[in-house]
Design an enzyme around this catalytic site. Structure first.
Site, PDB file in Angstrom:
ATOM      1  N   ARG A 109       1.396   9.719   2.035  1.00 44.07           N
ATOM      2  CA  ARG A 109       2.681   9.497   2.679  1.00 44.07           C
ATOM      3  C   ARG A 109       2.597   8.243   3.525  1.00 44.07           C
ATOM      4  O   ARG A 109       1.739   8.160   4.397  1.00 44.07           O
ATOM      5  CB  ARG A 109       2.990  10.718   3.556  1.00 44.07           C
ATOM      6  CG  ARG A 109       4.439  10.923   3.802  1.00 44.07           C
ATOM      7  CD  ARG A 109       4.629  12.204   4.535  1.00 44.07           C
ATOM      8  NE  ARG A 109       4.179  12.122   5.907  1.00 44.07           N
ATOM      9  CZ  ARG A 109       4.606  12.925   6.862  1.00 44.07           C
ATOM     10  NH1 ARG A 109       5.482  13.861   6.591  1.00 44.07           N
ATOM     11  NH2 ARG A 109       4.174  12.813   8.077  1.00 44.07           N
ATOM     12  N   THR A 113       7.333   4.754   6.709  1.00 44.93           N
ATOM     13  CA  THR A 113       8.580   5.193   6.050  1.00 44.93           C
ATOM     14  C   THR A 113       8.598   6.696   5.787  1.00 44.93           C
ATOM     15  O   THR A 113       9.646   7.265   5.512  1.00 44.93           O
ATOM     16  CB  THR A 113       8.758   4.475   4.699  1.00 44.93           C
ATOM     17  OG1 THR A 113       7.696   4.906   3.827  1.00 44.93           O
ATOM     18  CG2 THR A 113       8.713   2.969   4.850  1.00 44.93           C
ATOM     19  N   ASP A 205      -2.948  16.602  10.921  1.00 42.18           N
ATOM     20  CA  ASP A 205      -3.088  16.067   9.568  1.00 42.18           C
ATOM     21  C   ASP A 205      -4.209  16.813   8.846  1.00 42.18           C
ATOM     22  O   ASP A 205      -5.390  16.657   9.185  1.00 42.18           O
ATOM     23  CB  ASP A 205      -3.416  14.559   9.651  1.00 42.18           C
ATOM     24  CG  ASP A 205      -3.428  13.913   8.271  1.00 42.18           C
ATOM     25  OD1 ASP A 205      -4.031  14.491   7.339  1.00 42.18           O
ATOM     26  OD2 ASP A 205      -2.826  12.832   8.126  1.00 42.18           O
ATOM     27  N   ASP A 208      -7.108  14.655   7.163  1.00 40.77           N
ATOM     28  CA  ASP A 208      -8.019  14.041   8.128  1.00 40.77           C
ATOM     29  C   ASP A 208      -8.926  15.083   8.779  1.00 40.77           C
ATOM     30  O   ASP A 208     -10.124  14.855   8.958  1.00 40.77           O
ATOM     31  CB  ASP A 208      -7.223  13.297   9.213  1.00 40.77           C
ATOM     32  CG  ASP A 208      -6.736  11.941   8.724  1.00 40.77           C
ATOM     33  OD1 ASP A 208      -7.267  11.463   7.701  1.00 40.77           O
ATOM     34  OD2 ASP A 208      -5.829  11.381   9.350  1.00 40.77           O
TER      35      ASP A 208
END
Ligand code: PRP
Length: 214
Positions: A109, A113, A205, A208
């Site tokens: 992603r 944006t 996340d 991560d």
């Protein structure tokens, strides 16, 4: 109205073990080893539920005592993790279906944006006849899931289901709107997305935290 009531095609899997493990996964103090093992346990429960309607064919087997009725899995199963974080859910499914094939779709992603960017795909043959389980721990805006499912449909997949750990209502609305025939299994429907399109309360996340790249 409860979140799950808005999404009839979404199967919210509730279980005390999932609630306890989701708390470990969400907690920002949880280290990488505990994060990985909690994800693996929840993935096992989600895998179990997602395979409940696996078709079987009857066969005849012989026990040491007698002949009796047996069963064999009557479909090819293809697991498709959305890279990278989806890899964290693959082993749990393969444990139940050891001969499942694995196709990979690489999507990240864009941080600014929030749009999905495709960078890789490698799918096994026979996807049109298979039960295809697309896996990704997070469904946020739904852009990655929407893209992956559309791509698989283009490649001929007809029996697709999507498995995520946590989902945002915004993403569920998008995916269920664009792919109403695709069942979604998730362990949580969270409250919302924040201004950066992160799931709230969420878990940060997943990729991560799972791979140690924070
Ligand atoms: C995360 C997550 C999903 C996607 C969800 O991946 O694992 O793939 O974002 O967001 P969306 O629903 O708004 O598309 P990320 O881009 O962090 O890549 P990674 O798995 O490589 O860390």
């Amino acid at each position: 109205m409860k979140n799950e009531e808005q999404f009839p095609q979404v199967n919210l899997i509730e279980h005390p073990l999932i609630s306890a493990d989701l708390s470990i996964i969400r907690d920002k103090r949880t280290g990488i080893a505990d994060f990985r093992s909690a994800i693996s346990r929840v993935a096992t429960l989600l895998a179990h539920h997602s395979l409940r309607d696996l078709p079987l064919r009857r066969s005849v087997i012989e026990t040491p005592m007698t002949e009796t009725e047996g069963f064999q899995i009557d479909t090819e199963v293809v697991v498709v993790p959305i890279l990278r974080a989806g890899l964290s859910l693959v082993d749990a499914i393969i444990r139940f279906v050891p001969d499942a094939k694995v196709g990979h779709i690489g999507i990240y992603r864009d941080e600014k944006t929030h749009q999905p960017v495709d960078y890789y795909s490698n799918l096994p043959d026979g996807i049109d006849q298979a039960m295809v389980l697309v896996v990704d721990p997070m469904l946020a805006t739904g852009g990655s899931a929407d893209d992956a499912i559309s791509f698989l449909k283009q490649k001929g997949a007809r029996n697709i289901r999507f498995i995520s750990l946590i989902s945002a209502p915004e993403g569920l609305k998008r995916v269920t709107g664009n792919h109403p025939e695709v069942p979604i299994l998730t362990a949580s429907i969270d409250e919302k997305l924040n201004d950066h399109a992160f799931i709230v309360p969420g878990l940060g996340d997943a990729g991560d935290r799972y791979f140690g790249t924070e």
